[in-house]
Write a protein that holds these residues in place. Structure first.
Motif, short mmCIF file in Angstrom:
data_model
loop_
_atom_site.label_atom_id
_atom_site.label_comp_id
_atom_site.label_asym_id
_atom_site.label_seq_id
_atom_site.Cartn_x
_atom_site.Cartn_y
_atom_site.Cartn_z
N SER A 297 0.74 -1.07 0.02
CA SER A 297 0.12 0.06 0.15
C SER A 297 0.82 1.07 -0.01
O SER A 297 2.05 1.11 0.28
N PRO A 298 0.27 2.53 -0.16
CA PRO A 298 1.16 3.55 -0.12
C PRO A 298 1.74 3.86 1.20
O PRO A 298 2.55 4.59 1.37
N LEU A 299 0.91 3.16 2.45
CA LEU A 299 1.67 3.50 3.69
C LEU A 299 2.58 2.26 3.91
O LEU A 299 2.94 2.27 5.19
N GLY A 300 2.84 1.44 2.82
CA GLY A 300 3.83 0.44 3.20
C GLY A 300 2.87 -1.04 3.17
O GLY A 300 1.81 -1.05 3.05
N PRO A 301 3.80 -1.91 3.91
CA PRO A 301 2.92 -3.29 3.55
C PRO A 301 1.58 -3.23 4.69
O PRO A 301 1.98 -2.84 6.03
N GLY B 155 2.69 -3.94 8.31
CA GLY B 155 3.85 -4.94 8.05
C GLY B 155 3.15 -6.17 7.22
O GLY B 155 2.11 -6.11 7.09
N TRP B 156 4.40 -6.86 7.04
CA TRP B 156 4.05 -8.19 6.09
C TRP B 156 3.82 -9.27 7.13
O TRP B 156 4.57 -9.63 7.95
N GLY B 157 2.81 -9.94 7.09
CA GLY B 157 2.39 -11.55 7.81
C GLY B 157 3.26 -12.42 7.34
O GLY B 157 3.63 -12.31 6.31
N PHE C 174 -7.28 2.72 -2.07
CA PHE C 174 -6.16 3.79 -2.14
C PHE C 174 -5.86 4.39 -3.53
O PHE C 174 -5.48 5.59 -3.51
N ASP C 175 -6.58 3.94 -4.50
CA ASP C 175 -6.58 4.71 -5.77
C ASP C 175 -7.81 5.89 -5.71
O ASP C 175 -7.52 6.89 -6.21
N ASP D 284 1.60 2.72 12.02
CA ASP D 284 2.92 2.50 11.87
C ASP D 284 3.71 3.68 11.68
O ASP D 284 4.75 4.23 12.28
N GLY D 285 3.13 4.63 10.79
CA GLY D 285 3.75 5.98 10.34
C GLY D 285 3.21 7.16 11.49
O GLY D 285 3.64 8.13 11.22
#
Length: 152
Positions: free
Chosen positions: A8-12, A28-30, A50-51, A133-134
């Protein structure tokens, strides 16, 4: 519990399903990746969201966040905030009962951010916090994506 991650634009981000319902969305990535029909549809919906969040509408799949009855009441109220709208912790407290602080605590414990749009709740003076996360930068990014305006 099946999990499926997406870029995603925010990361995984990782979606988790239990008994045919989404129970969490985590940064995060599972570790485990299982392509169930629900998780694939939810991932595809998020990609489209997200688009263009205004074209996606409300998240159409079942959610089952773990929490107290009060938290679930707050989270249900969050789902009623339209894309592009923002309310305050105080206004939400007046709507559902409780104090702005208790609303803020429930919002901060939301296990399914973005899908339960906790980013649409702000403080009286400023953005408040965000547990993504951000942090606050993610909240600001999400609000900008939605072209959000204060409604309460």
């Amino acid at each position: 519990m099946p999990q499926l991650s997406l870029h995603s634009p925010l990361g995984p981000l990782t979606l988790t399903e239990e008994e045919g319902k989404i129970i969490s969305l985590d940064w995060g990535w599972g570790r485990d990746q299982t392509e169930t029909p629900l998780l694939c549809e939810a991932r595809d919906w998020l990609d489209k969201w997200f688009d263009d969040p205004k074209a996606s509408g409300a998240f159409p799949f079942p959610l089952e966040p773990f929490g107290t009855p009060y938290q679930k009441k707050i989270w249900a109220a969050l789902c009623a905030i339209p894309v592009g709208s923002v309310t305050t912790y105080q206004a939400l407290a007046q709507q559902v009962g409780g104090s702005p602080r208790s609303v803020g605590q429930a919002v901060g414990r939301n296990p399914i951010p973005i899908l339960i749009p906790c980013h649409r709740v702000v403080a009286q003076r400023g953005l408040g916090g965000y547990s993504g996360d951000g942090g606050i930068e993610d909240k600001q990014w999400l609000l900008n994506l939605e072209e959000a305006r204060l409604t309460a």
